[in-house]
Write a protein that holds these residues in place. Structure first.
Motif, PDB file in Angstrom:
ATOM      1  N   HIS A 274       0.825  -1.206   0.000  1.00  0.00           N
ATOM      2  CA  HIS A 274       0.000   0.000   0.000  1.00  0.00           C
ATOM      3  C   HIS A 274       0.862   1.259   0.000  1.00  0.00           C
ATOM      4  N   GLU A 464      -2.773 -11.977  -0.807  1.00  0.00           N
ATOM      5  CA  GLU A 464      -3.754 -11.703   0.236  1.00  0.00           C
ATOM      6  C   GLU A 464      -4.171 -13.005   0.920  1.00  0.00           C
ATOM      7  N   LEU A 548     -17.449  -0.094  -5.427  1.00  0.00           N
ATOM      8  CA  LEU A 548     -16.132  -0.191  -4.795  1.00  0.00           C
ATOM      9  C   LEU A 548     -16.050  -1.427  -3.900  1.00  0.00           C
ATOM     10  N   TRP A 549     -17.151  -1.728  -3.203  1.00  0.00           N
ATOM     11  CA  TRP A 549     -17.167  -2.921  -2.355  1.00  0.00           C
ATOM     12  C   TRP A 549     -17.037  -4.183  -3.194  1.00  0.00           C
ATOM     13  N   ALA A 552     -13.451  -4.570  -4.117  1.00  0.00           N
ATOM     14  CA  ALA A 552     -12.579  -4.890  -2.983  1.00  0.00           C
ATOM     15  C   ALA A 552     -12.761  -6.328  -2.522  1.00  0.00           C
ATOM     16  N   GLY A 569     -14.545  -9.051   4.684  1.00  0.00           N
ATOM     17  CA  GLY A 569     -13.551  -7.985   4.731  1.00  0.00           C
ATOM     18  C   GLY A 569     -12.796  -7.983   6.044  1.00  0.00           C
ATOM     19  N   ARG A 573      -8.218  -4.428   4.473  1.00  0.00           N
ATOM     20  CA  ARG A 573      -8.994  -4.220   3.253  1.00  0.00           C
ATOM     21  C   ARG A 573      -9.987  -3.064   3.422  1.00  0.00           C
ATOM     22  N   VAL A 576      -8.122   0.150   2.813  1.00  0.00           N
ATOM     23  CA  VAL A 576      -7.901   0.348   1.377  1.00  0.00           C
ATOM     24  C   VAL A 576      -9.182   0.805   0.696  1.00  0.00           C
ATOM     25  N   MET A 577     -10.311   0.176   1.082  1.00  0.00           N
ATOM     26  CA  MET A 577     -11.594   0.543   0.494  1.00  0.00           C
ATOM     27  C   MET A 577     -11.941   1.998   0.803  1.00  0.00           C
ATOM     28  N   ASP A 580     -10.163   4.172  -1.474  1.00  0.00           N
ATOM     29  CA  ASP A 580     -10.817   4.171  -2.788  1.00  0.00           C
ATOM     30  C   ASP A 580     -12.052   5.081  -2.786  1.00  0.00           C
TER      31      ASP A 580
END
Length: 613
Positions: A274, A464, A548-549, A552, A569, A573, A576-577, A580
């Protein structure tokens, strides 16, 4: 024989960074004596900083001395465990030093951990005292199990600032770090001042830590990776910079690195990915250390794409039980290795061998269990002589040398370079934390409606790894995913919670009637069966967040009232979401707000309200 690129034993000086080798003579002292030398030489220099709270070496020393005298008044001078339940920051650092100055064995606790698990650690360690602060008195009381509490917010500030007059032997216990245990209870690793000093010496002399360095402290206090970062700074006159990743989010790390002119970065590979993709210029950064989990060639490619000379990436291998044992140095412009990122060449006094199934050294290039021979291994598992005897074996050839069986698999090449290939069956890592799958299975089998359970850590998503639970229903039927996760969250830490639940009519068995984990199917790439039907987006903001979900989580369908964590999730994560969401909407949403209401609808409402403001 020509060494493979990357096997350089140490960084070379650039002529601008002061460096003084860590002397072997210091191994005959203690962490306290080495720190005292830095205080005498660098009293006015920055020692630790988090946000606006900063302490010089002299100020940190005074704060630690006050805590040490309080501990001595409460407990005397015995070398016994003291639990520390404090959040990341200068006060937690002062408490660690204060415990060591009082001759204690510090036991770091995670403030985000469940009181039940904290209580198991306190009880197993035998700590008679928990050092905490006012915001964490509640969890400390729940975890106490008869231990007394020391609230640093209520402690008198009138105590002496002088260092305690206490001689601490090199072989005295320094800390106990707890990791996941196969019996369902955490197990503690005990180490001594001498061994910790040797570990810091290995880092110092290969990475050339010096007073001008500024080191990240991204690991939480209870994660053993914090040891090399914290003491690598404080035993070399450098500055330590703690950072609360769960609270701030990984997207905030790169700007923070730039603002604080960090020179030494250390994290697990997942977090580095990241940071590397953020695009922030980091001219002060000279070393990136990746440890705690398996790095990949993709990580080397990311480094090569986003960093330039003189920055170097160091892929290291270590464990709580042995400290650093290998390092691979990778520089911009260097040719990429093959399909596996090497874990590197030897470090001082740490002999690595790869053992075949017969327990003998495997031929070069063959896969086996990584074992470490050294006189500087951890003392063993606290109050677990049986487990210590199984994992720490006498060398048989050299007095004082033992061999630690790591449980990691690897391949040693003829040129001395080691490839790390991951954990053996039953033990894996998620976000740098050890996951004993038997502990997760035990928690699942304790739930009503679960007749059988098998747990694996899968890497079906690139870079991941995630915990996946396979269940066979009992007479009551397997509960919905939300119910399962809420029940498990009362027993397991966040990183152990399964990201997917798969219900099967029966678990596959091999010829020996054991669960055949290799035959367990991939989790379906679809929304899990929750206790509510999916609700479609009702406006543009919900449609944007739902999109977006889906990206992800890798699902084709997401309901706007679905809980992000019930969908599989995790905290990383989620961060990160949220980043976004900020890119898509131009609006900043705090991680804390998301944790309170982790649904598409709740986020969309916040986006709408923020836009109106």
């Amino acid at each position: 024989m020509t060494a493979r690129p990357g096997s350089t034993p140490a960084l070379t000086s650039d002529g601008t960074t002061p460096f003084e080798p860590f002397a072997r003579a210091d191994l005959e002292g203690s962490l306290v004596t080495r720190f005292a030398r830095q205080v005498a030489r660098h009293g006015g220099r920055l020692a630790v900083k988090m946000g606006t709270h900063a302490l010089t070496y002299a100020e940190l020393d005074r704060a630690a001395n006050q805590i040490a005298h309080t501990l001595l008044a409460r407990l005397g001078s015995s070398n016994e465990p003291v639990a520390l339940l404090l959040p990341q920051g200068p006060r937690q650092v002062a408490a660690v030093l204060g415990a060591l100055k009082a001759g204690k064995i510090y036991v770091p606790l995670d403030v985000a951990q469940l009181p039940r698990r904290l209580g198991e650690i306190v009880a197993d360690s035998g700590a008679r005292l928990i050092v905490t602060d006012s915001p964490h008195l509640g969890p400390a009381r729940e975890a106490a199990r008869g231990a007394h509490l020391l609230d640093l917010d209520e402690r008198s500030r009138d105590g002496t600032h002088e260092a305690p007059d206490l001689a601490i032997a090199p072989d005295a216990g320094a800390y106990i770090f707890y990791t996941s245990g196969s019996t369902g209870a955490p197990k503690g690793v005990l180490d001594t001042h001498r061994n910790v000093l040797h570990n810091v010496m290995r880092y110092t002399n290969t990475l050339r830590f010096g007073p001008d360095d500024r080191l990240t402290l991204l690991q939480g206090p209870s994660f053993s990776g914090a040891v090399s970062s914290l003491f690598g700074a404080l035993l070399n006159g450098a500055a330590s910079f703690p950072f609360d990743v769960p609270r701030e989010g990984p997207e905030a790390i790169a700007p923070w690195l730039a603002a604080e002119a960090i020179t030494i970065y250390h994290s697990v590979p997942a977090l580095f990915r990241h940071v590397a993709r953020h695009g922030t210029s980091l001219p002060a950064l000279r070393v990136i250390r990746l440890e705690g989990d398996r790095a990949t060639v993709r990580d080397l490619e990311l480094f090569a794409a986003h960093f330039a000379e003189p920055c170097v990436l160091v892929n290291g291998l270590g464990a709580t039980e042995c400290g650093l044992v290998r390092q691979f140095f990778f520089r911009p412009g260097q040719p990429l290795p093959g399909a596996v990122a090497p874990i590197g060449g030897p470090v001082e006094d740490m002999d690595v061998v790869v053992l075949g199934e017969d327990g003998r050294p495997a031929p070069p290039g063959e896969v086996g269990e990584i074992a470490v021979r050294s006189a500087y291994l951890a003392s063993g598992y606290w109050r677990r002589p049986d487990l210590t005897a199984r994992r720490f074996l006498p060398d048989g050839e050299r007095p004082g040398v033992r061999m630690y069986l790591t449980g990691d698999t690897g391949r040693l090449h003829a040129d001395g370079m080691l490839d790390y290939l991951g954990r053996q069956d039953g033990l894996a890592k998620v976000r740098g934390q050890r996951v004993e799958v038997t502990e997760v299975e035990a928690a699942l089998l304790a739930l009503p409606g679960v007749a059988e359970a098998a747990v694996v850590v899968r890497e079906d998503r690139p870079d991941e790894p995630r915990v996946v639970a396979y269940l066979v229903a009992g007479a009551e039927g397997v509960p919905p995913v939300g119910t399962l996760r809420r029940a498990l969250a009362q027993r397991l830490p966040d990183f152990m919670l399964p990201g997917a639940f798969v219900t099967l009519p029966g678990l596959p068995l091999d010829d020996n009637r054991k669960v055949d984990r290799r035959a367990l199917p991939l989790p379906p790439a679809a929304r899990p069966a929750l206790d509510r039907p999916p609700v479609a987006p009702r406006n543009d903001d919900e449609a944007t967040i739902a999109r977006l979900w889906r990206a992800a989580l890798g699902f084709e369908e997401v309901g706007v009232e679905d809980d992000f964590f019930e969908l599989g999730g995790d905290s990383l994560r989620a961060a990160v979401m949220l980043a976004d969401v900020r890119k898509a909407t131009g609006l900043e949403l705090g991680a804390a707000a998301f944790a309170e209401a982790p649904t598409v609808a709740a986020i969309a409402r916040r986006v709408t309200a923020a836009r109106r403001r």
